[in-house]
Design a protein around this motif. Structure first.
Motif, PDB file in Angstrom:
ATOM      1  N   ILE A 191       0.852  -1.174   0.000  1.00 25.47           N
ATOM      2  CA  ILE A 191       0.000   0.000   0.000  1.00 25.47           C
ATOM      3  C   ILE A 191       0.890   1.227   0.000  1.00 25.47           C
ATOM      4  N   GLY A 247      -2.506   5.463  -0.754  1.00 17.67           N
ATOM      5  CA  GLY A 247      -3.575   4.502  -0.540  1.00 17.67           C
ATOM      6  C   GLY A 247      -3.747   3.469  -1.637  1.00 17.67           C
ATOM      7  N   THR A 307      -3.229   0.131  -3.553  1.00 19.74           N
ATOM      8  CA  THR A 307      -2.853  -1.205  -3.097  1.00 19.74           C
ATOM      9  C   THR A 307      -2.496  -2.106  -4.272  1.00 19.74           C
ATOM     10  N   THR A 341      -6.386  -8.398   2.687  1.00 19.01           N
ATOM     11  CA  THR A 341      -6.555  -6.952   2.587  1.00 19.01           C
ATOM     12  C   THR A 341      -5.480  -6.258   3.404  1.00 19.01           C
ATOM     13  N   SER A 349      -4.010  -2.692   4.953  1.00 17.15           N
ATOM     14  CA  SER A 349      -4.538  -1.389   5.344  1.00 17.15           C
ATOM     15  C   SER A 349      -3.585  -0.731   6.334  1.00 17.15           C
ATOM     16  N   ARG A 350      -3.734   0.579   6.465  1.00 17.93           N
ATOM     17  CA  ARG A 350      -2.952   1.323   7.437  1.00 17.93           C
ATOM     18  C   ARG A 350      -3.885   1.885   8.493  1.00 17.93           C
ATOM     19  N   ASP A 351      -3.385   1.962   9.704  1.00 22.82           N
ATOM     20  CA  ASP A 351      -4.164   2.527  10.791  1.00 22.82           C
ATOM     21  C   ASP A 351      -4.433   3.999  10.509  1.00 22.82           C
ATOM     22  N   ASN A 352      -5.667   4.408  10.647  1.00 28.19           N
ATOM     23  CA  ASN A 352      -6.013   5.795  10.323  1.00 28.19           C
ATOM     24  C   ASN A 352      -5.430   6.800  11.307  1.00 28.19           C
TER      25      ASN A 352
END
Length: 116
Positions: free
Chosen positions: A51, A55, A57, A68, A70-73
């Protein structure tokens, strides 16, 4: 010195799920891309998912639709890999990788074993 710590690995039955986490020990600035790689016994390390800072991917064909990234918001130095519908061929040591403008960092790896 930046350290990446992976967690969340373990033993799971085929069809099960795991969520891997990767946390950096300090703030990493100017991150370009974060990724998960894996290495099975006797095989080369391979890309699982990445990623970018924007954003975007990218997934290996073998995991697309099941995994999936993802990154911590709230904490951009933490990245996750949600793994669903796990198969025995997903068994490997999973590594986190962070690429920034000043370097590339690797974690120590976490073992994922998919077996009945």
């Amino acid at each position: 010195q930046v350290q990446l710590v992976e967690s969340g690995g373990g033993l799971v039955q085929p069809g099960g799920s795991l969520r891997l986490s990767c946390a950096a020990s300090t703030t990493i600035f100017d991150i370009y891309r974060v990724g998960w790689y894996r290495q099975a016994p006797g095989k080369q390390r391979e890309l699982v998912a990445t990623i970018t800072s924007g954003g975007s991917t990218n997934y290996a064909d073998s995991v697309r639709g099941r995994f999936t990234i993802s990154r911590d918001n709230t904490n951009k130095n933490t990245v996750y890999l949600q793994m669903n519908s796990l198969k025995p061929e997903d068994t490997a040591v999973y590594y986190c990788n962070v690429v920034s403008t000043v370097g590339s960092y690797w974690g120590q790896g976490t073992q994922v074993t998919v077996s009945s």
